[in-house]
Design a protein around this motif. Structure first.
Motif, PDB file in Angstrom:
ATOM      1  N   ALA A 109       0.831  -1.244   0.109  1.00  0.00           N
ATOM      2  CA  ALA A 109      -0.065  -0.084   0.071  1.00  0.00           C
ATOM      3  C   ALA A 109       0.891   1.337  -0.039  1.00  0.00           C
ATOM      4  CB  ALA A 109      -0.810   0.112   1.211  1.00  0.00           C
ATOM      5  N   PRO A 110       1.495   1.583  -1.230  1.00  0.00           N
ATOM      6  CA  PRO A 110       2.446   2.659  -1.095  1.00  0.00           C
ATOM      7  C   PRO A 110       1.741   4.207  -1.024  1.00  0.00           C
ATOM      8  CG  PRO A 110       2.402   1.679  -3.251  1.00  0.00           C
ATOM      9  CD  PRO A 110       1.600   0.700  -2.330  1.00  0.00           C
ATOM     10  N   GLU A 111       0.576   4.033  -1.296  1.00  0.00           N
ATOM     11  CA  GLU A 111      -0.358   5.227  -1.253  1.00  0.00           C
ATOM     12  C   GLU A 111      -0.723   5.707   0.271  1.00  0.00           C
ATOM     13  OE1 GLU A 111      -2.833   1.805  -1.338  1.00  0.00           O
ATOM     14  OE2 GLU A 111      -1.332   2.288  -2.520  1.00  0.00           O
ATOM     15  N   THR A 112      -0.439   4.751   0.875  1.00  0.00           N
ATOM     16  CA  THR A 112      -0.441   5.141   2.556  1.00  0.00           C
ATOM     17  C   THR A 112       0.688   5.744   3.159  1.00  0.00           C
ATOM     18  OG1 THR A 112       0.016   3.098   3.162  1.00  0.00           O
ATOM     19  CG2 THR A 112      -2.255   3.493   2.596  1.00  0.00           C
ATOM     20  N   LEU A 113       1.893   5.931   2.314  1.00  0.00           N
ATOM     21  CA  LEU A 113       3.125   6.449   2.936  1.00  0.00           C
ATOM     22  C   LEU A 113       2.897   7.585   3.505  1.00  0.00           C
ATOM     23  CD1 LEU A 113       5.987   5.726   3.021  1.00  0.00           C
ATOM     24  CD2 LEU A 113       6.597   7.117   1.015  1.00  0.00           C
ATOM     25  N   ALA A 114       1.988   8.501   2.962  1.00  0.00           N
ATOM     26  CA  ALA A 114       2.023   9.998   3.798  1.00  0.00           C
ATOM     27  C   ALA A 114       1.397   9.969   5.231  1.00  0.00           C
ATOM     28  CB  ALA A 114       0.647  10.719   2.830  1.00  0.00           C
ATOM     29  N   THR A 115       0.749   8.614   5.657  1.00  0.00           N
ATOM     30  CA  THR A 115       0.356   8.592   6.770  1.00  0.00           C
ATOM     31  C   THR A 115       1.567   8.182   8.035  1.00  0.00           C
ATOM     32  OG1 THR A 115       0.188   6.077   6.718  1.00  0.00           O
ATOM     33  CG2 THR A 115      -2.041   7.582   6.101  1.00  0.00           C
ATOM     34  N   TYR A 116       2.601   8.029   7.482  1.00  0.00           N
ATOM     35  CA  TYR A 116       3.715   7.702   8.271  1.00  0.00           C
ATOM     36  C   TYR A 116       4.605   8.999   8.171  1.00  0.00           C
ATOM     37  CZ  TYR A 116       2.980   2.775   8.660  1.00  0.00           C
ATOM     38  OH  TYR A 116       2.205   1.707   8.791  1.00  0.00           O
ATOM     39  N   GLU A 117       4.306  10.228   7.622  1.00  0.00           N
ATOM     40  CA  GLU A 117       5.147  11.191   7.926  1.00  0.00           C
ATOM     41  C   GLU A 117       5.335  11.968   9.328  1.00  0.00           C
ATOM     42  OE1 GLU A 117       5.566  15.514   5.542  1.00  0.00           O
ATOM     43  OE2 GLU A 117       3.963  14.439   4.939  1.00  0.00           O
ATOM     44  N   ALA A 118       6.602  12.240   9.524  1.00  0.00           N
ATOM     45  CA  ALA A 118       6.782  12.519  11.028  1.00  0.00           C
ATOM     46  C   ALA A 118       5.887  13.999  11.096  1.00  0.00           C
ATOM     47  CB  ALA A 118       8.014  12.851  11.284  1.00  0.00           C
ATOM     48  N   VAL A 119       5.288  14.075  12.358  1.00  0.00           N
ATOM     49  CA  VAL A 119       4.485  15.292  12.747  1.00  0.00           C
ATOM     50  C   VAL A 119       4.566  15.646  14.143  1.00  0.00           C
ATOM     51  CG1 VAL A 119       2.635  15.034  11.056  1.00  0.00           C
ATOM     52  CG2 VAL A 119       2.444  14.013  13.255  1.00  0.00           C
ATOM     53  N   PRO A 120       4.572  16.801  14.561  1.00  0.00           N
ATOM     54  CA  PRO A 120       4.656  17.250  15.996  1.00  0.00           C
ATOM     55  C   PRO A 120       3.887  16.381  16.942  1.00  0.00           C
ATOM     56  CG  PRO A 120       4.666  19.164  14.796  1.00  0.00           C
ATOM     57  CD  PRO A 120       4.407  17.995  13.810  1.00  0.00           C
ATOM     58  N   GLU A 121       4.376  15.803  18.073  1.00  0.00           N
ATOM     59  CA  GLU A 121       3.408  14.939  18.803  1.00  0.00           C
ATOM     60  C   GLU A 121       4.202  14.712  20.124  1.00  0.00           C
ATOM     61  OE1 GLU A 121       2.706  10.878  17.329  1.00  0.00           O
ATOM     62  OE2 GLU A 121       4.788  10.907  16.363  1.00  0.00           O
ATOM     63  N   SER A 122       3.206  14.712  21.298  1.00  0.00           N
ATOM     64  CA  SER A 122       3.793  14.436  22.475  1.00  0.00           C
ATOM     65  C   SER A 122       3.097  13.365  23.181  1.00  0.00           C
ATOM     66  CB  SER A 122       3.610  15.743  23.151  1.00  0.00           C
ATOM     67  OG  SER A 122       4.069  15.868  24.613  1.00  0.00           O
ATOM     68  N   PHE A 123       3.922  12.657  24.125  1.00  0.00           N
ATOM     69  CA  PHE A 123       3.419  11.526  24.918  1.00  0.00           C
ATOM     70  C   PHE A 123       3.465  11.825  26.454  1.00  0.00           C
ATOM     71  CE2 PHE A 123       5.203  10.322  20.664  1.00  0.00           C
ATOM     72  CZ  PHE A 123       4.094   9.303  20.226  1.00  0.00           C
ATOM     73  N   GLN A 124       3.279  12.943  26.760  1.00  0.00           N
ATOM     74  CA  GLN A 124       3.365  13.538  28.022  1.00  0.00           C
ATOM     75  C   GLN A 124       2.202  12.599  28.850  1.00  0.00           C
ATOM     76  OE1 GLN A 124       2.965  17.585  29.021  1.00  0.00           O
ATOM     77  NE2 GLN A 124       4.679  17.977  27.481  1.00  0.00           N
ATOM     78  N   ALA A 125       2.572  12.306  29.952  1.00  0.00           N
ATOM     79  CA  ALA A 125       1.561  11.535  31.130  1.00  0.00           C
ATOM     80  C   ALA A 125       0.283  12.359  31.459  1.00  0.00           C
ATOM     81  CB  ALA A 125       2.397  10.751  32.440  1.00  0.00           C
ATOM     82  N   ARG A 126      -0.781  11.578  31.517  1.00  0.00           N
ATOM     83  CA  ARG A 126      -2.113  12.117  31.802  1.00  0.00           C
ATOM     84  C   ARG A 126      -2.016  12.727  33.183  1.00  0.00           C
ATOM     85  NH1 ARG A 126      -6.157  10.437  34.642  1.00  0.00           N
ATOM     86  NH2 ARG A 126      -5.327   8.237  34.538  1.00  0.00           N
ATOM     87  N   PRO A 127      -2.545  14.015  33.489  1.00  0.00           N
ATOM     88  CA  PRO A 127      -2.369  14.626  34.765  1.00  0.00           C
ATOM     89  C   PRO A 127      -3.302  13.697  35.689  1.00  0.00           C
ATOM     90  CG  PRO A 127      -2.245  16.227  33.162  1.00  0.00           C
ATOM     91  CD  PRO A 127      -2.731  15.059  32.587  1.00  0.00           C
ATOM     92  N   ALA A 128      -3.149  13.692  37.027  1.00  0.00           N
ATOM     93  CA  ALA A 128      -3.831  13.000  37.957  1.00  0.00           C
ATOM     94  C   ALA A 128      -5.260  13.549  37.874  1.00  0.00           C
ATOM     95  CB  ALA A 128      -3.406  12.879  39.171  1.00  0.00           C
ATOM     96  N   GLY A 129      -6.606  13.012  37.800  1.00  0.00           N
ATOM     97  CA  GLY A 129      -7.743  13.558  37.983  1.00  0.00           C
ATOM     98  C   GLY A 129      -8.234  13.975  36.631  1.00  0.00           C
ATOM     99  N   THR A 130      -7.560  13.733  35.456  1.00  0.00           N
ATOM    100  CA  THR A 130      -8.204  14.196  33.965  1.00  0.00           C
ATOM    101  C   THR A 130      -8.743  12.718  33.655  1.00  0.00           C
ATOM    102  OG1 THR A 130      -6.406  15.950  33.884  1.00  0.00           O
ATOM    103  CG2 THR A 130      -7.388  15.170  31.906  1.00  0.00           C
ATOM    104  N   ALA A 131      -9.863  13.007  32.810  1.00  0.00           N
ATOM    105  CA  ALA A 131     -10.468  11.843  32.394  1.00  0.00           C
ATOM    106  C   ALA A 131      -9.526  11.337  31.218  1.00  0.00           C
ATOM    107  CB  ALA A 131     -12.009  12.033  31.898  1.00  0.00           C
TER     108      ALA A 131
END
Length: 535
Positions: free
Chosen positions: A50-72
């Motif tokens: 599926a080479p047409e889906t290559l665009a979905t693997y483009e690097a974009v700004p993203e963060s993986f910070q932990a969820r603050p306590a008490g946040t749903a």
């Protein structure tokens, strides 16, 4: 005539970018992100299925910070960083540069790189500080970021590391094209961020350390000859002159290699350059209206002839301190040696190349750059069409001249990005899994003899408690009954040599024999008479 080439982004993205009239994205390298250790296999499978889906693997700004306590959990979205941030392999993320090298012909066919013909391709990592690109030069702890002059970003500096690109097949409109990918070294974050940024030129009012070495090594020797005059014996003056000429050529070899090669092989440098001006002085090539050379001469020979002779017999000169049948006395120079001493430093300083990194480090001008960001540029090199000015006989000289006739095609910059530190709050965390060893005899025998398995106190208690009992017997979870009283762990080693076992058995035998021999000694009463004072 060679076909013009250009860099373009990954072919699967072309249709959408052309439809959006996004020329900038078409010309720049693409950054791909994968979150698996099998990222190369994943990319191969993606390009095949599926080479047409290559665009979905483009690097974009993203963060993986932990969820603050008490946040749903459903309501929490980690805010992305202001700039694209690349994470390290230790975080479970891997990044690739994806690009295509095509010929500027109808259909944009792929350009095939031919290393046997001197062609090569790759990508360079550049740091951007205050809008100016910097190239990383040097190795290890001596590496530093050297600024690139404005307008010269599409050039490749000597010593700049060219990282490899590999070709992978990809289907596009029923055709098989080549996608070039390269691995981004995000694991080198500390090395890349920690390298200092250097100024482009030496700071004002400070002497170039190379000229300090030149004045100490060359000019001082010439001044000694000039001041000695007729009081200096001829043989001593001739020996000093030969070594001064050899030191001058050695300095050129280290600091101005192009001028050194021109002198040794007798081929003038390019016209209207500082190297050519100095070469003409040494070769006595400058002429006045009468056609008479007004360069530098030693008696009837030019300085160039003397330098070539000294270099040809340098081994004999270093061994015996003289050259058989050859004698030069710089005191007999024309113009006078004092005049040459006044002219030579300025000519040498003008011919010196751009200040190297080590000179800046010696001057103490290293500055730590602000938090950096980076870009990627792809580079394609091939021999140029123009012939060499002459046929070199030395391989090193041929390589040096070939570099001046190479054509380089440098891509547009990628999107700017930063590299996350190892302990970055935005970084994702890999799942941690600790696998305990299989303690069956047949599996323990597979370990090398230097393998030791460390058991903690609590695990040792659990093993002891589980031996010969069922789970119903320990439902209360009390493990203290197996406590041996020692607050230590246990090391189970598979490395007990046979010699140790034999020594232990032998020790037990000897101890038992000695016990048989001496255990009855306390039953004997031994009285030894001792004289006293009353006797």
């Amino acid at each position: 005539m060679q076909t013009p080439v250009r860099w373009m982004t990954a072919p699967p993205l072309w249709p959408s970018l052309v439809a959006d009239h996004n020329r900038d994205a078409l010309a720049r390298p693409m950054l791909l992100r994968f979150a698996s250790d099998t990222f190369m296999q994943d990319l191969q499978r993606l390009l095949a299925e599926a080479p047409e889906t290559l665009a979905t693997y483009e690097a974009v700004p993203e963060s993986f910070q932990a969820r603050p306590a008490g946040t749903a959990p459903d309501a929490w979205v980690s805010p992305p960083p202001p700039m694209l941030k690349l994470y390290q392999p230790a975080h479970g993320h891997f990044y690739l540069v994806a690009v295509s090298l095509v010929c500027e012909r109808p259909g944009l066919p792929d350009r095939t790189v031919a290393p046997p013909q001197g062609e090569r391709m790759g990508f360079v990592l550049r740091r951007v500080v205050n809008g100016q690109e910097h190239a990383r030069l040097g190795q290890g702890t001596d590496a530093a970021w050297f600024p690139i002059e404005s307008g010269s970003e599409t050039t490749l500096l000597d010593g700049e590391e060219l990282r490899p690109l590999v070709a992978m097949p990809v289907q596009q409109n029923g055709r098989t094209r080549r996608l070039l990918v390269g691995f981004l070294p995000t694991a080198e974050q500390e090395t890349l961020d920690g390298a200092p940024a250097l100024p482009a030129t030496p700071p004002p009012d400070e002497e170039d350390p190379r000229m300090t070495a030149f004045n100490t090594r060359i000019i001082s020797a010439l001044e000694t000859l000039a001041q000695g005059g007729s009081a200096l014996p001829d043989d001593a003056a001739e020996t000093a002159s030969l070594f001064a000429l050899l030191d001058l050529l050695d300095f050129f070899m280290l600091e101005i290699p192009t001028l050194h090669e021109a002198i040794v092989y007798g081929h003038p440098p390019d016209a209207h350059t500082a190297e050519r001006a100095l070469y003409d002085k040494l070769a006595n090539a400058d002429t006045n209206e009468d056609g008479v050379g007004d360069g530098w001469r030693i008696g009837g020979a030019s300085w160039l002839d003397a330098l070539q002779t000294v270099w040809e017999h340098k081994d004999e000169l270093n061994t015996s301190g003289a050259i058989t049948g050859t004698a030069y006395d710089l005191r007999n120079s024309t113009p006078p040696l004092e005049t040459i001493i006044n002219e030579l430093p300025a000519l040498v300083e003008a011919a010196l190349p751009v200040q190297p990194i080590t000179a800046h480090l010696a001057l103490g001008t290293v500055t730590i750059a602000p938090p950096p960001h980076y870009i990627v540029r792809c580079v394609y090199e091939r021999p140029g069409c123009q012939p060499l000015p002459f046929t070199p006989t030395d391989p090193a000289q041929a390589d040096a001249l070939a570099q001046h006739t190479r054509e380089r095609t440098v891509s547009a910059p990628s999107v700017p990005f930063t590299i996350a530190a190892f302990f970055d709050p935005d970084a994702p965390m890999r799942p941690v899994r600790i696998t305990m060893p299989d303690t069956s005899l047949q599996n323990l025998r597979k370990y090398q003899q230097n393998v030791s398995i460390v058991l903690s106190k609590k695990l040792r208690q659990q093993i002891c408690q589980l031996s010969g009992v069922s789970m119903s017997d320990i439902e209360d979870g009390d493990l203290n009954d197996c406590d041996t009283g020692f607050n230590i762990g246990m090391i189970c080693s598979m490395s007990i040599p046979i010699i140790t076992i034999c020594a232990l058995v032998l020790l037990l035998i000897v101890v038992n024999l000695l016990n048989i021999v001496f255990w009855w000694l306390p039953f004997f009463k031994i009285c030894i008479p001792v004289p006293t004072a009353e006797d």
